[in-house]
Design a protein around this motif. Structure first.
Motif, PDB file in Angstrom:
ATOM      1  N   THR A   1     -35.883 -26.536 -43.935  1.00 35.28           N
ATOM      2  CA  THR A   1     -37.076 -26.842 -43.150  1.00 35.28           C
ATOM      3  C   THR A   1     -37.456 -25.624 -42.325  1.00 35.28           C
TER       4      THR A   1
ATOM      5  N   VAL B   1     -38.666 -23.737 -39.188  1.00 34.26           N
ATOM      6  CA  VAL B   1     -38.681 -24.014 -37.752  1.00 34.26           C
ATOM      7  C   VAL B   1     -39.508 -23.000 -36.981  1.00 34.26           C
TER       8      VAL B   1
ATOM      9  N   ALA C   1     -32.763 -29.108 -37.556  1.00 33.70           N
ATOM     10  CA  ALA C   1     -34.140 -28.685 -37.292  1.00 33.70           C
ATOM     11  C   ALA C   1     -34.564 -28.928 -35.843  1.00 33.70           C
TER      12      ALA C   1
END
Length: 107
Positions: A51, A53, A95
């Protein structure tokens, strides 16, 4: 046996040969076709295992943020999708912590 002038039995042999060649060509095309998909959508950072960030404009800043995340025990990586752009990626379970650290990060 005499051949009629209007008979087409002389064309049966070549017609069978052409049909067999066509069948063979179709079979070979199927048998040796590539198994890879023709067109695939390139997955974005959110589609894959990692993911995004943070997105930074400098490589040094991205590496510095990665060092900060590493000091906090968060595994991360940096990807460079375009010139003057660096994405910092982490695993989804880290995350939220990584985003809070990235929010307080100043390069």
């Amino acid at each position: 046996m005499p051949i009629d002038a209007g008979s087409l039995h002389y064309a049966v042999g070549p017609a069978i040969a052409m049909a067999m060649l066509a069948i063979l060509a179709v079979f070979l095309r199927w048998a040796f076709a590539s198994s890879a998909p023709k067109a695939t959508k390139r997955p974005s950072a959110e589609d894959g295992l990692l993911t995004r960030v943070a997105t930074l404009t400098r490589k040094d800043s991205a590496l510095a943020l990665r060092a900060v995340l590493s000091d906090a025990g968060i595994r991360s990586t940096v990807r460079f999708p375009a010139p003057h752009r660096a994405d910092v990626l982490v695993f989804p379970e880290d995350a939220d912590r990584a985003r809070s650290l990235a929010g307080t990060f100043s390069p």
